[in-house]
Design an enzyme around this catalytic site. Structure first.
Site, PDB file in Angstrom:
ATOM      1  N   TYR A 147     -42.209  56.073  25.599  1.00 47.29           N
ATOM      2  CA  TYR A 147     -42.209  57.319  26.353  1.00 47.29           C
ATOM      3  C   TYR A 147     -42.499  57.021  27.825  1.00 47.29           C
ATOM      4  O   TYR A 147     -43.094  56.019  28.170  1.00 47.29           O
ATOM      5  CB  TYR A 147     -43.147  58.372  25.777  1.00 47.29           C
ATOM      6  CG  TYR A 147     -44.619  58.051  25.653  1.00 47.29           C
ATOM      7  CD1 TYR A 147     -45.424  57.825  26.763  1.00 47.29           C
ATOM      8  CD2 TYR A 147     -45.236  58.047  24.400  1.00 47.29           C
ATOM      9  CE1 TYR A 147     -46.776  57.587  26.651  1.00 47.29           C
ATOM     10  CE2 TYR A 147     -46.593  57.813  24.263  1.00 47.29           C
ATOM     11  CZ  TYR A 147     -47.359  57.588  25.395  1.00 47.29           C
ATOM     12  OH  TYR A 147     -48.711  57.346  25.262  1.00 47.29           O
ATOM     13  N   CYS A 148     -42.000  57.896  28.684  1.00 49.81           N
ATOM     14  CA  CYS A 148     -42.116  57.740  30.138  1.00 49.81           C
ATOM     15  C   CYS A 148     -41.725  56.324  30.579  1.00 49.81           C
ATOM     16  O   CYS A 148     -42.509  55.625  31.222  1.00 49.81           O
ATOM     17  CB  CYS A 148     -43.533  58.073  30.598  1.00 49.81           C
ATOM     18  SG  CYS A 148     -43.682  58.334  32.394  1.00 49.81           S
TER      19      CYS A 148
END
Length: 280
Positions: A147-148
């Site tokens: 994620y990110c």
């Protein structure tokens, strides 16, 4: 001496520990505090600063996340799992904050002299330094499936444990890292995966949202097979700053910084209201 040490090796460095969540109970307040400090440091009213912060059960969203086609469904999913939501004022996408995740901000002046990539590299090299007795395997590259995701993801053997963002305010720069120190990194990733499932419902959306593979993310404790804790890492950060700089002071926000903090807090509240409406 390498360049990153020269940047940190100021005659005085300021260290602010906001990791007790009762001090700044909202992640929104932490972003406002970093802005206030960036202005203070940029004006040379404060020495360069390291600020530590922890926020439990919070999902920090990026602006693109707030534009998911079914954002209400995604937010309700997170709230139903006991997580608050905040839209950040720096770049990036959704990340998980909890009591096993330590955030640190380095705040430096002279943004015209400190390039964006140089700022990121300072955080990368400092992180490698504080864990150098435990591993020499930390690498910086985008971890696909995390994620990110970003160019300055930090990983060990391809498993991400940290991400870095940067925000520039006037003449000050705040380089922010989230370190998944303890707990299960894959469980955190699965939560964000499911958030996107609820927020997209099979659509693509207007942004290239990541396809998250939970096994790409782990905590440092998992990767190093140690009992590493947030308190351990806080000690490592303080000890490193004490050895790299001539003096470390521990002054909290002063009167002028608190005034700016209140202004920036209002900006954060307004940003979140515009981004999420009644969901904020």
């Amino acid at each position: 001496m390498s360049n990153w040490k020269k940047i940190i090796n100021d005659s005085t460095f300021r260290y602010i520990d906001h990791s007790n969540t009762s001090e700044l109970p909202s992640a929104m307040a932490s972003f406002a505090a970093d802005d206030a400090l960036a202005i203070s440091v940029g004006n040379n009213d404060s020495p360069p600063t390291a600020r530590l912060w922890v926020h439990d059960q919070t999902i920090v969203l990026g602006i693109p996340d707030a534009r998911l086609p079914y954002i209400e469904s995604g937010i309700h999913f997170l709230h139903n799992h006991g997580y608050r939501t905040v839209v950040r004022n720096s770049g990036g996408l959704a990340v998980v904050l909890d009591d096993g995740v330590l955030n640190m901000s380095f705040i430096f002046p002279d943004v015209k002299k400190l390039g964006i990539h140089e700022g990121y590299q300072v955080m990368v090299d400092f992180t490698k330094h504080i864990f150098s007795d435990l591993t020499d395997q930390i690498e910086a590259f985008e971890v696909t499936g995390s994620y990110c995701p970003g160019e300055y993801d930090l990983s060990i053997q391809g498993k991400k444990f940290a991400g870095i963002s940067q925000r520039r305010v006037k003449n000050g720069s705040a380089i922010q890292i989230y370190l998944c120190v303890e707990g299960d990194g894959s469980e955190r990733a699965a939560l964000i995966r499911d958030f996107y499932i609820h927020g997209l419902r099979g659509e693509t959306g207007r942004f290239d949202y990541p396809t998250i593979e939970p096994e790409t993310m782990k905590s440092l404790a998992q990767l190093l097979d140690t009992n590493l804790t947030v308190d351990n890492v806080k000690e490592r950060i303080f000890d490193a700053l004490s050895s790299l700089t001539k003096d470390v002071i521990t002054d909290d926000l002063n009167e002028h910084e608190l005034i700016e903090f209140q202004k920036r807090m209002e900006h954060m509240i307004d940003r979140n209201s515009k981004a999420l409406g009644d969901l904020a």
